[in-house]
Design an enzyme around this catalytic site. Sequence first.
Site, PDB file in Angstrom:
ATOM      1  N   ARG A  82       0.853  -1.191   0.000  1.00 33.33           N
ATOM      2  CA  ARG A  82       0.000   0.000   0.000  1.00 33.33           C
ATOM      3  C   ARG A  82       0.888   1.239   0.000  1.00 33.33           C
ATOM      4  O   ARG A  82       1.731   1.401   0.877  1.00 33.33           O
ATOM      5  CB  ARG A  82      -0.910   0.005   1.237  1.00 33.33           C
ATOM      6  CG  ARG A  82      -1.686   1.290   1.393  1.00 33.33           C
ATOM      7  CD  ARG A  82      -2.613   1.267   2.606  1.00 33.33           C
ATOM      8  NE  ARG A  82      -3.290   2.551   2.725  1.00 33.33           N
ATOM      9  CZ  ARG A  82      -3.192   3.368   3.779  1.00 33.33           C
ATOM     10  NH1 ARG A  82      -2.479   3.031   4.833  1.00 33.33           N
ATOM     11  NH2 ARG A  82      -3.810   4.528   3.776  1.00 33.33           N
TER      12      ARG A  82
ATOM     13  N   GLU B  56      -7.485   8.450   6.527  1.00 37.09           N
ATOM     14  CA  GLU B  56      -7.738   9.086   7.818  1.00 37.09           C
ATOM     15  C   GLU B  56      -8.346  10.484   7.725  1.00 37.09           C
ATOM     16  O   GLU B  56      -7.680  11.502   7.964  1.00 37.09           O
ATOM     17  CB  GLU B  56      -6.449   9.132   8.644  1.00 37.09           C
ATOM     18  CG  GLU B  56      -5.881   7.764   8.954  1.00 37.09           C
ATOM     19  CD  GLU B  56      -4.767   7.802   9.987  1.00 37.09           C
ATOM     20  OE1 GLU B  56      -4.359   8.902  10.391  1.00 37.09           O
ATOM     21  OE2 GLU B  56      -4.323   6.725  10.417  1.00 37.09           O
TER      22      GLU B  56
ATOM     23  N   ASN C  87      -6.928   2.075  10.044  1.00 40.45           N
ATOM     24  CA  ASN C  87      -5.575   2.221  10.584  1.00 40.45           C
ATOM     25  C   ASN C  87      -5.716   2.192  12.091  1.00 40.45           C
ATOM     26  O   ASN C  87      -6.539   2.922  12.657  1.00 40.45           O
ATOM     27  CB  ASN C  87      -4.951   3.556  10.182  1.00 40.45           C
ATOM     28  CG  ASN C  87      -4.708   3.645   8.686  1.00 40.45           C
ATOM     29  OD1 ASN C  87      -4.808   2.653   7.965  1.00 40.45           O
ATOM     30  ND2 ASN C  87      -4.396   4.838   8.215  1.00 40.45           N
TER      31      ASN C  87
ATOM     32  N   TYR D   1      -3.666   1.950  15.959  1.00 39.50           N
ATOM     33  CA  TYR D   1      -2.427   2.008  16.735  1.00 39.50           C
ATOM     34  C   TYR D   1      -2.637   1.660  18.203  1.00 39.50           C
ATOM     35  O   TYR D   1      -1.864   0.931  18.785  1.00 39.50           O
ATOM     36  CB  TYR D   1      -1.761   3.381  16.565  1.00 39.50           C
ATOM     37  CG  TYR D   1      -1.202   3.528  15.158  1.00 39.50           C
ATOM     38  CD1 TYR D   1       0.095   3.137  14.876  1.00 39.50           C
ATOM     39  CD2 TYR D   1      -2.006   3.959  14.107  1.00 39.50           C
ATOM     40  CE1 TYR D   1       0.599   3.203  13.581  1.00 39.50           C
ATOM     41  CE2 TYR D   1      -1.512   4.022  12.802  1.00 39.50           C
ATOM     42  CZ  TYR D   1      -0.209   3.643  12.554  1.00 39.50           C
ATOM     43  OH  TYR D   1       0.279   3.681  11.275  1.00 39.50           O
TER      44      TYR D   1
ATOM     45  N   GLU E 234      -3.224  -0.082   8.224  1.00 36.68           N
ATOM     46  CA  GLU E 234      -2.001   0.329   8.939  1.00 36.68           C
ATOM     47  C   GLU E 234      -2.065  -0.188  10.363  1.00 36.68           C
ATOM     48  O   GLU E 234      -3.136  -0.172  10.981  1.00 36.68           O
ATOM     49  CB  GLU E 234      -1.883   1.857   9.056  1.00 36.68           C
ATOM     50  CG  GLU E 234      -1.341   2.559   7.865  1.00 36.68           C
ATOM     51  CD  GLU E 234      -1.291   4.081   8.075  1.00 36.68           C
ATOM     52  OE1 GLU E 234      -1.054   4.529   9.213  1.00 36.68           O
ATOM     53  OE2 GLU E 234      -1.484   4.796   7.081  1.00 36.68           O
TER      54      GLU E 234
HETATM   55  C1  BGC Z   1      -0.766   7.778   9.351  1.00 39.45           C
HETATM   56  C2  BGC Z   1       0.697   7.646   9.003  1.00 39.45           C
HETATM   57  C3  BGC Z   1       1.536   7.906  10.237  1.00 39.45           C
HETATM   58  C4  BGC Z   1       1.194   6.882  11.278  1.00 39.45           C
HETATM   59  C5  BGC Z   1       1.995   7.007  12.566  1.00 39.45           C
HETATM   60  C6  BGC Z   1      -1.131   7.148  10.657  1.00 39.45           C
HETATM   61  O1  BGC Z   1      -2.063   7.947  11.293  1.00 39.45           O
HETATM   62  O2  BGC Z   1      -1.583   7.355   8.306  1.00 39.45           O
HETATM   63  O3  BGC Z   1       0.993   8.521   7.958  1.00 39.45           O
HETATM   64  O4  BGC Z   1       2.899   7.905   9.959  1.00 39.45           O
HETATM   65  O5  BGC Z   1      -0.163   7.015  11.624  1.00 39.45           O
HETATM   66  O6  BGC Z   1       1.758   8.236  13.166  1.00 39.45           O
END
Ligand code: BGC
Length: 506
Positions: free
Chosen positions: A98, A188, A330, A332, A400
């Site tokens: 991607r 995003e 995405n 985290y 992501e």
């Molecule tokens: C984004 C990336 C970014 C990653 C880490 C995501 O929100 O799409 O571009 O580098 O988070 O912050």
Amino acid sequence: MKSILCVFYSCTIALTSAAVKHSRTFPKDFIFGTSTAAYQIEGAWNADDKSENIWDYLTHTNPGAIDDRSTGDVACDSFNNYKRDVEMMRELGIDSYRFSVAWSRILPNGLADRVSEAGIAYYNNVIDEVLKYNIQPMITLYHWDLPQKLQDMGGFLNPLIVDWFADYARVVFDNFGDRVKTFITFNEAAQVCYEGYGSVTKAPLLNLTGIGEYICAKNLVLAHAKAYHIYNNEFRAKQGGQCGYTIAAGASLPLTDSDEDRHAVELFIQFQWALYTDPIFSKDGGFPKELTELAAKKSAAQGYPRSRLPDFTEEEKAYVRGTSDFFGVNHYSGALTSGSLYTNQYAVPSSMDDIEVGQVALDDWLQGASPWLKKMPNSLYHALRQINERYPDYPIIVTENGWSTREGIEDDERVDYYRDALEDVLDALDEGIDVRGYYAWSLMDNFEWLAGYTERFGLYEVDFEDPARTRTPRKSAFIYKQIMKTRMIDHDYEPESYVMTIDPGH
Ligand code: BGC
């Protein structure tokens, strides 16, 4: 369904036995990949006829905004190193890559009066190179790098962005869709709108709190829908691909078991991502109900003649509803959520003030190199479940997921993060949640927006001091490779050496 036990601050999933877990495999057609974005890796900011985008402009005119005063002028120099990038993908053994296309490299004027031959040629080279090795390209059309010329005309606050984006999308589909079978319109939306327009954490740092993010949300969603309709009506039949949309969803869990905190979770989700996804994926379409009501009520009390959140007409709602072939997420981390955690540090008006909900990450959760990143247990599982509950009819692709460290190739924290996150994906699959793929962020270290090069997300370390931008595999690269190869997660596996080779068939 697996039960989530939340006892005040600790939430755990009642898991299947360890023995069963260890023998679990990813489905045969599950897609593994890595993600990158144009501004973060390409460099060559003014090669050929490329014009400035909002990140070029920000880093050039306001260097102090970036932690290490760096720019993406060269970044990983993937404009020149793309063959090495593809070699890394072959070393890892990924199924799909991607990446995003830079609008200002393709359309130097922002508008579609002139298409850059050099820009098209660059992406043709990348696409052909990945396909040569049977790696499927996935293109994000917009990963935050608006042509500055369009920003000068208001960017996402100008309703004409809908046509500007649609024209750009047509050029991208037309030139690359013969070989690229998955497109994502926007990466995003909340980070584009809330962070860029309603705050100061992404370009163009407008800080139009409580107003900018809402106007942007409506225009962005309409722009997405128009691009989707173009794909559907003009390209799908001959190209046979799919077109989707990606948002960032953390896992928001209630701080306590109270009804108030459960309601706070719903409000936070509406603020964080459903504002940008309910219009597309919900049955009724339109912006989320409670957020719409709160914004209208507060706007009236604040003396605005109409709500700061502009609603859709019925015609617009119908035009937008259902315009995605999959839900890209995405992810985290996550946080615990409650109205009692709201502090009045936010501007009035602002969308945070509209919802009056706060979040907290716990002290004992591991801290990443990024201040905002703490490892909440099982956060990906919870996020996948929340998405699936809200929109049960859509397949999900994790576009992501990753962890930040400082420099260094011994990245055990990242190794644990990936293993745990992929266990979460297996847990979700076990429950019948339709997760189709997983893309690690990121293939290599890159320009981490306002953090510059101080936070590293790469499976490969990049030496930014070296003009050649040498890439070196981290421990996590070997671990991810092993997972993809065996389609299983072996928590005890250790690489024999850190010498990377390409396996036969890649
Ligand atoms: C984004 C990336 C970014 C990653 C880490 C995501 O929100 O799409 O571009 O580098 O988070 O912050």
